[in-house]
Design a protein around this motif. Sequence first.
Motif, short mmCIF file in Angstrom:
data_model
loop_
_atom_site.label_atom_id
_atom_site.label_comp_id
_atom_site.label_asym_id
_atom_site.label_seq_id
_atom_site.Cartn_x
_atom_site.Cartn_y
_atom_site.Cartn_z
N SER A 217 2.49 -11.24 -11.05
CA SER A 217 2.73 -11.27 -9.94
C SER A 217 1.09 -10.27 -9.16
N ASN A 218 1.59 -8.86 -9.88
CA ASN A 218 1.42 -8.22 -9.57
C ASN A 218 0.27 -7.62 -10.16
N LEU A 219 -0.97 -7.96 -10.92
CA LEU A 219 -1.85 -7.73 -11.00
C LEU A 219 -3.06 -7.60 -10.56
N GLN A 220 -2.63 -7.91 -9.44
CA GLN A 220 -4.65 -7.42 -7.65
C GLN A 220 -3.76 -6.80 -7.04
N GLY A 221 -3.91 -5.78 -6.84
CA GLY A 221 -4.16 -5.52 -5.81
C GLY A 221 -2.58 -4.74 -5.14
N ALA A 222 -2.41 -4.41 -6.72
CA ALA A 222 -0.86 -3.60 -5.88
C ALA A 222 -1.21 -2.22 -5.90
N LYS A 223 -0.22 -2.63 -4.41
CA LYS A 223 -0.03 -0.96 -3.63
C LYS A 223 0.71 0.11 -4.04
N ILE A 274 -3.75 8.46 -14.47
CA ILE A 274 -3.53 9.39 -13.19
C ILE A 274 -4.61 9.01 -12.15
N LEU A 275 -4.41 8.05 -11.10
CA LEU A 275 -4.52 7.43 -10.46
C LEU A 275 -4.88 8.29 -8.85
N LEU A 276 -6.20 8.60 -8.53
CA LEU A 276 -6.26 9.54 -7.34
C LEU A 276 -7.11 8.56 -6.42
N SER A 277 -7.25 7.45 -6.91
CA SER A 277 -8.38 6.44 -5.36
C SER A 277 -8.19 4.91 -6.09
N SER A 278 -8.32 3.91 -4.95
CA SER A 278 -8.22 3.10 -5.60
C SER A 278 -9.29 2.48 -7.28
N SER A 279 -8.39 2.06 -8.15
CA SER A 279 -9.24 1.80 -9.38
C SER A 279 -9.28 0.51 -9.84
N TRP A 292 -6.12 -4.77 -14.47
CA TRP A 292 -5.13 -4.53 -12.82
C TRP A 292 -6.18 -3.82 -11.98
N ASN A 293 -5.94 -4.33 -10.55
CA ASN A 293 -6.83 -3.97 -9.66
C ASN A 293 -5.18 -3.03 -8.84
N PHE A 294 -5.85 -1.54 -7.91
CA PHE A 294 -4.61 -0.54 -7.57
C PHE A 294 -5.26 -0.35 -6.29
N ASP A 295 -4.79 -0.66 -5.01
CA ASP A 295 -4.66 0.05 -4.04
C ASP A 295 -3.48 0.95 -4.12
#
Length: 812
Positions: A217-223, A274-279, A292-295
């Motif tokens: 449910s949160n694979l796309q656009g997880a904040k 470590i994520l420092l920007s949307s990736s 996986w998409n992360f905002d």
Amino acid sequence: MLNHEHPFRFRLSALARARAAAWCVLTFERLWPRVITCVLVLLMLLSLTWFGVFNYLSYWPHVIVLWALLFIAIGSLLFISGFHFPSRHDIDRRIEQASGLKNRPLETLYDKPVNDDNNAFAKALWAEHQRRMAGELQNLKTGVPETGMTRSDPLALRALVVLFTVTAFAYSSGTSGGRIADLFDFSRPVNLSRMRVDAWVTPPAYTGKAPLYLTESNLQGAKIPEGSKVTIRLVDGGDATLKLHDKQTGKTENIGALEEHDTTKTNSRTFETILLSSSELTLKTRHYEKNWNFDVVVDRAPTIRLTKEPGRILNGSLELNYALDDDYGVEKAYVEITPTSSVKETGLPLYDAPDIKLLIPRGGKGDARTVQDVSIHPWAGSEVRLTLVAEDGAGHQGRSETRTITLPQRNFGNPLARAVVEQRRLLALNTLSRDRVLDMLSALTLRPEETINNYTHYLALRSIWTRLRLAETDEDLKNVADFMWQTAIGIEGDNVNQAEKNLKAAEAALRDALRNGASPEEIERLTEALRQAMNDYIAALAEQQQNDGLGQKPSEKAQNLSPDELAEKLKQLEDTAKLGNHTAAEQLLNELEQLMDNLQVSRGGSGEEGSQTSEMQKQLDKLGDLMRKQQETLNDTHKLEDERERGEKTPEEYRKDLDDLKRRQDELQQELKKFDKDLTDKGLKSGQGLKDAENKMDKSGQALQQGDAGGSADQQSKALDAMRDGASKLMKEMQEAMKKNGNDGKNGDGLSKDPLGRKLGSAGHQTEKNGIPQESDMQRARRILDEIRKKLGQSALPDSEKEYLERLLKFD
């Protein structure tokens, strides 16, 4: 070439098609037996691939099977060495035989008689023969290819290979089928039915956010917060790879797997980044790919601002009121202090700026207050620039507006102690002023029988002079400066300072206990320690105010606390903490700390005596203001003389500054005369000290008019001493009047008020709601807590109910 092409032109297209077909048939018949082995081997290779055989082979079996079959296939192509394409003669013979033509008509069409060039009859006869042969060229055929495979493979086993390949191709469309790409994929085999992928995001600890488990449910656009750590654990996933695509920069990089120290988990791989920007993260392995998409929510820098101007409170400490804000809360805050340009010009300061750590409210945001005693620091009394700095867990900083203030310094009532501290400050701010400090110390000890009553103080001053003269390094100078402070404290006395330190330590200990959820017994012990420290501080403060030659000017922030009010305040704090409401208890502690910082110990009077005491206090305030102005004039005179000696002033500028000092000195003299007259009119005794001060001011003005700044400074110093003597006598008269007056701790309306100014009822209970539990609420809560504890003592309670009651006791 055909003779007489035109009669046979209608048959040439059919002949050409027949010859092309015959060429293909003959070529196939000659080539197929030579390549059939290679084709069958390749079909077997594809069949194994589509059946997924290579998905279950490890590296070396995979390589051996692949290259063995390829070697057979390539080796069988050696039979092609005897292959040659069919000639025209072979093609014509094939057509004639397949079509059942006799007498080889195709060859006749291209033939010609020998030596018939001059025989017309022979030519005609041959042409007629060709025409008749051409007439037989009807329904040309090439026949079915005959490869001879029935002789070499009479059982048609080759058909099994084809059937096997067709079946494998159909099987490849299923979940367990293989792909052609698997042929050259030498990574470890993967069984998707056994493979397991776990992925979660761990936000930075300072955010206070819980880890996020990545589900469908949160694979796309997880904040997620900036700086979050993404962990992907893959079990039985073979040689998987992880790629990171930065949406902001467009760059893609490979994320390597961590080394597994546990040898029992060799079939698992763990990736961390470590994520420092949307990736976007992409996990790939055999027949498996997941994205996986992360905002990424950018971490804002904290903000800090002053809610009040920095200032000096009654106890002499620096008070800072400020507001903090951050999206996840401020982790650290401190004060950055830099010297002004006037301090920088001194060149070589001995000490760094004071180190002030700011208190951070609960949650890392909100209003806060910090009180720091900087009076013992060598920079005390200097003009500095002050900036508040806040820092969050990510290292981002926020800065407040910069204020220029004068660091609070301790007020010394003893003139000798005040002079020592002033010389210490000059030495600490500029090592080049050592010679001047030596001269001032020599002047202080020049006539000890007239200026120094205590022989111990004289010996301490001479020791300072000797140490300073022998100092060679900065460390030696620091030791001298520290000894000068100790000497000044010894001359003045340090009861209040030590009592204040003990009070601050007790407040800090109780605050830490409230924030850490200490037990009620620990809260009670620390509250008792705070009560004792407050009593000691009040006693020391009262003793100091009685011994000072000058009283402090009353402040609007000043608080007069009776012992009963203080005890009630502490009891309310203790009861609130025991009830588990640590937030309200900490609020009470902050209010009590602010009250103690602005505490003024005094006894108020009533009627005529109280009015007289108040009037005397006002006169002392006026005299203190005059002394302050005279001290500023003296400082400016010394500064002007130093600038002249260094050549920083032209004669015109020097004369202009002298005239300005002369004007200020004359105004002070007139104000002092008016002050002396007012004292006489009110029936108060001014003493001879103020008269002497007027004479010294007059001489100081004359010296300034004559251009003698040094002589004027001497007269100004004597005027200050005379004013101190007059103030001391006036203070003694005020103290005698205060002893005759009492303070009942009531307000004019007959109703008591607590230290915060709130009305109390007849029984001392609060009648106003201010966000802090009232007395009735506290009693009710205590009864409830007692019942909960009794309930917990029953052994027959279920575990679930016990856990619930324990959570109630720990509720904050």
